[in-house]
Write a protein that holds these residues in place. Structure first.
Motif: not given
Length: 389
Positions: A101-130
């Protein structure tokens, strides 16, 4: 306790066949050996390295969120794009590649920040192997000439080398093992970082389902989160534990739980190591920014690392069919383990030290993270290594 070994053996056979048809499951195939130690060597502390990695990931998550906010406000978002034109400043994907959801209400929410921080880190297998490739790369090791970056025992030296029945398909998963390294004076495996990032995010989503959707209070939601997930397929009771390794890792459970606290702490104060820690990210008008202490505190990430991740101090529960072999393998390593865990003066720990640590680590600073609590069956070093110098 009822012996479910035959059913788990059959289940493991089915699991191996099923997984041969699917992509690798996050965090599934990595196990660490905390009982085979690099005698005569010392680790360098990689806390600073982890700190820089995760602070940078939070910064990137904030940038991605702010870019979306800028677009929602009618701007093109270019001021939050990186200078490098090859970075890929087009469509920003979330961790699971689903639109958000790209609304301001969503982007100002806790969930939005967590989603984009999580998207900034590789999946677990890629992270571990890296991490495995980086920690064992000659050029990286040369940056730390005074100590060992990470340790990975050979296949024949590994504590798990002879614990499985030869035809047990779960022995296959021991091929993918994690190295041990040190961060903030704690010994942990690279697999724990995968659990922290990946399972921690699953826990975070379950916490919000209970807290936001079902109206549970904070304490009950945090208590029920590991319970609910651990009753599912992606858990220590199933694929991530007994089915693939014959073990229920209490240390993995702790990493999952603290990973959830990490995502919550992005935008809210949480209790870490018994103390309230302010949020890592705060609102600045319409946008988000890093809180002052994140860059101002060199050891910010130390809040998320503790002895709960050390499987020698916080031992796993092994299936009945593995208990004897594991006990013998650990007993063969008692002398090196007593040396390794000696105090700062080189003296062996007194009798009762490892028993005390095991009970102390059964909770995360007096909160339940999903420990097996099968204390009479855990392979505690006090019970196995009875001799002291």
């Amino acid at each position: 306790m009822k012996n479910n070994q035959p059913m788990r053996f059959l289940g493991a056979c089915c699991l191996v066949f099923g997984l041969s048809l699917l992509p690798a499951e996050p965090s599934l195939a990595h196990e660490v050996d905390h009982y085979t130690v690099p005698t005569g060597q010392e680790f360098v502390d990689m806390g600073d390295h982890l700190n820089e990695y995760f602070v940078s990931a939070i910064e990137e998550g904030v940038r991605r969120t702010n870019r979306r906010i800028d677009i929602a406000l009618g701007n093109d978002g270019s001021r939050f794009d990186p200078v490098d034109p090859h970075y890929g400043a087009g469509e920003l994907k979330t961790y699971d590649n689903r639109p958000t959801n790209q609304s301001l209400k969503y982007l100002h929410s806790d969930r939005a920040v967590a989603v984009y921080v999580r998207s900034s880190i590789p999946d677990a297998v890629t992270l571990i192997e890296g991490m495995e490739r980086e920690f064992h790369r000659n050029s990286f090791e040369q940056q730390y000439p005074d100590g060992l970056v990470a340790f990975h025992p050979g296949d024949l030296e590994c504590v798990f080398a002879k614990v499985h029945f030869p035809l047990d398909p779960r022995a296959l998963f021991r091929i993918w093992r994690s190295s041990t390294f040190m961060a903030y004076d704690t010994y942990l495996g690279t697999d724990k970082i995968g659990h922290f990032v990946d399972m921690g995010y699953h826990y975070y989503n379950e916490y919000h389902r209970l807290h936001d959707d079902l109206g549970y209070g904070e304490r009950r939601a945090m208590h029920d989160t590991p319970v609910n997930i651990n009753n599912g397929l992606l858990s220590e009771k199933s694929i991530l534990g007994y089915a693939s390794a014959g073990a229920y890792s209490n240390a993995d459970m702790a990493a999952n739980y603290v990973g959830c606290l990490f995502y919550r702490n992005l935008t809210e104060p949480v209790r870490l190591k018994g103390k309230i820690v302010p949020p890592a990210v705060v609102r600045d008008g319409e946008y988000w920014r890093l809180n002052d202490h994140v860059r101002g505190e060199p050891d910010f990430f130390a809040w998320f690392i503790s002895d709960h991740y050390d499987e020698a101090l916080n031992p796993s529960h092994y299936e009945k069919g593995m208990q004897g072999a594991m006990r013998r393998a650990i007993k063969d390593r008692c002398e090196s383990l007593m040396d390794w865990y000696a105090d700062e003066n080189g003296h062996y720990r007194p009798v009762g030290y490892f028993e005390y640590k095991m009970y102390d680590l059964m909770s995360y600073y007096n909160t339940d993270y999903g420990h097996s609590r099968l204390f009479d069956q855990l392979l505690n070093l006090d019970r196995i290594c009875k001799k002291r110098q």
